[in-house]
Write a protein that holds these residues in place. Structure first.
Motif, PDB file in Angstrom:
ATOM      1  N   HIS A 297       0.832  -1.199   0.000  1.00  0.00           N
ATOM      2  CA  HIS A 297       0.000   0.000   0.000  1.00  0.00           C
ATOM      3  C   HIS A 297       0.871   1.255   0.000  1.00  0.00           C
ATOM      4  O   HIS A 297       0.615   2.213  -0.737  1.00  0.00           O
ATOM      5  N   TYR A 301       0.816   3.934  -2.979  1.00  0.00           N
ATOM      6  CA  TYR A 301       0.371   5.296  -2.633  1.00  0.00           C
ATOM      7  C   TYR A 301       1.416   6.323  -3.050  1.00  0.00           C
ATOM      8  O   TYR A 301       1.083   7.366  -3.635  1.00  0.00           O
ATOM      9  N   GLU A 346      -8.288   6.442   3.318  1.00  0.00           N
ATOM     10  CA  GLU A 346      -7.194   5.685   2.701  1.00  0.00           C
ATOM     11  C   GLU A 346      -5.985   5.549   3.622  1.00  0.00           C
ATOM     12  O   GLU A 346      -5.282   4.534   3.583  1.00  0.00           O
TER      13      GLU A 346
END
Length: 356
Positions: A297, A301, A346
Motif C-alpha cells: 500500500h 500510494y 485511505e
C-alpha cells in the motif's frame, strides 16, 4: 547579614554564592561605607531557590529563566520549567534502565559455557547506541508552538476539497469518536493522551468520566489545552521518555502524533507506553493516526502521489513517517497485546490493543 553568615545559614559555600552573583542570579546590595555586600531575607530566599533548582539538575540558564518567571509572578511559567527539567530526568532514567539491561545481557553472555564471542558484545553495544541516538534525535521540525493558535480551526475545516484532495485531518471527528468508543472509560479511570495538542481527544474522554493527563512537546499547545480543560493535568514531554512512573495509567491514547516518530523511535514509544500502563487485563492502548496498510500500500500510494501534484501531500510524505499498520500490530502483538483496527479513509486508521 554578610556573605559568611549567609553561607552558614544556607549550608553552602561563600564561593558558590559569589559564583551565583557573577552569573547575575542574585544582586545583593553593597554598603556605602565599606563596599561589602549585605544579604537580605529576599536574597536568602532567592539563594535557597537557586540551590533547590540546582539540586534537581537545572542548568544556570534555565534557573535564570525560572527566576524571571518567579519575579513576574508567573507560576505557570515556573511550572513549565520544572516540568521540562522533570522530562529531562525521566529521559535520563529511561536511558539508564536500558543501559542496565544491556549490561545484564553482556553479563549473561559472559556466563555462557564455551569461548566468549566478543562480536556479540559489540552487537549489543551497537544496538544500545542506535537506540540511544533514536531517543535523542527527535525534534519538532513542524514548530507546533506557532500552530497552536490555529490548530482547532485547522482540524475542523479538514473536509476534502476538489482542488485540495489531501489533508492530514480528514475524518478527524469520526476518528476521535471511534477512539472514545473503543476506550469506553469507566468513571475514575486514569488515562494518558500522548501528543495531546489542544486536548481535543482528552477532552472527550474527560466528559466520559476519565481522569485525564496529557503530554505534549509544545508549550503553546499545552497552554491552550489548559485554558480549554483546566481540570486536566498536562505536562511537557514526548513519546520517547514519558514523565511518569511505571504502571500509572489504565489506558493510553494518542491521535495524529505517532507518525512524527521515525520507525526505530516508534518501537521505543510502544515500549514506553507499555511501561506506564498498569499490569491489568483491562489496560488498553488506542492509537489513531495516518498509516499505510502494508508495504505494498505504501509503495502504490507513493507512486500515485508522485504524479498527483499535491504539494501538501508531497511534503507530508517527505517529512513524516507514516507507519505500516501491519507492522504496528505486529509490534504490539510482540509486546503481549492483541489488536483490532478500523479504517476511516485511505490512510487514517484506529488501532485498539488489549492484553493477550
Amino acid at each position: 547579614m554578610n556573605i559568611k553568615e549567609a553561607a552558614s545559614r544556607l549550608g553552602i559555600s561563600a564561593r558558590a554564592i559569589r559564583f551565583y552573583e557573577e552569573k547575575g542570579l542574585i544582586q545583593p546590595a553593597k554598603q556605602v561605607s565599606n563596599g561589602y555586600r549585605t544579604y537580605t531575607e529576599n536574597d536568602i530566599w532567592r539563594l535557597q531557590t537557586i540551590a533547590a533548582l540546582r539540586e534537581i539538575g537545572m542548568s544556570l540558564q534555565d534557573i535564570a529563566h525560572a527566576l524571571a518567571e518567579i519575579d513576574q509572578g508567573n507560576r505557570q511559567g515556573l511550572e513549565e520549567y520544572l516540568e521540562l527539567q522533570q522530562a529531562v530526568m525521566y529521559a535520563q532514567w529511561v536511558e539508564l534502565k536500558r543501559m542496565m539491561h544491556t549490561t545484564q545481557r553482556m553479563i549473561d553472555l559472559n556466563r555462557q559455557n564455551g569461548a566468549l564471542d566478543v562480536s556479540h558484545l559489540h552487537d549489543l553495544a551497537g544496538s544500545a547506541r542506535r537506540l540511544r541516538e533514536a531517543r535523542q534525535n527527535w525534534h519538532d521540525r513542524w514548530n507546533y508552538d506557532q500552530q497552536a493558535a490555529i490548530h482547532d480551526q485547522r482540524v475542523q475545516t479538514a473536509s476534502p476539497q476538489a482542488d485540495k484532495p489531501f489533508n492530514l485531518y480528514h475524518n478527524y471527528d469520526e476518528a476521535l469518536a471511534q477512539t472514545v468508543q473503543w476506550i469506553s472509560p469507566v468513571p475514575g479511570e486514569a488515562g494518558l493522551d500522548i501528543g495531546t495538542g489542544t486536548g481535543n481527544l482528552a477532552g472527550r474522554l474527560l466528559h466520559q468520566g476519565a481522569v485525564m493527563t496529557g503530554i505534549d512537546q509544545s508549550r503553546e499547545m499545552l497552554r491552550t489545552c489548559r485554558q480549554k480543560y483546566p481540570q486536566m493535568q498536562v505536562k511537557l514531554g514526548n513519546f520517547l521518555a514519558l514523565p511518569f512512573a511505571d504502571q500509572t495509567f489504565d489506558f493510553v491514547v494518542s491521535s495524529f502524533a505517532f507518525h512524527h516518530l521515525a520507525p526505530d523511535q516508534q518501537q521505543l514509544a510502544l515500549e514506553e507506553i507499555q511501561r506506564v500502563l498498569k499490569v491489568s487485563g483491562t489496560s488498553r492502548i488506542c492509537l489513531t493516526d495516518l498509516m499505510f496498510a502494508d508495504s505494498a500500500h505504501r509503495d502504490a500510494y507513493k507512486k500515485l502521489a508522485s504524479t498527483a501534484g499535491d504539494a501538501e501531500q508531497q511534503r507530508a510524505l517527505r517529512e513524516r513517517h507514516f507507519p505500516l499498520l501491519d507492522d504496528v500490530c505486529y509490534r504490539l502483538n510482540h509486546l503481549g497485546y492483541e489488536t483490532k483496527h478500523i479504517r476511516h479513509n485511505e490512510l487514517l486508521h484506529t488501532i485498539l490493543a488489549v492484553p493477550l
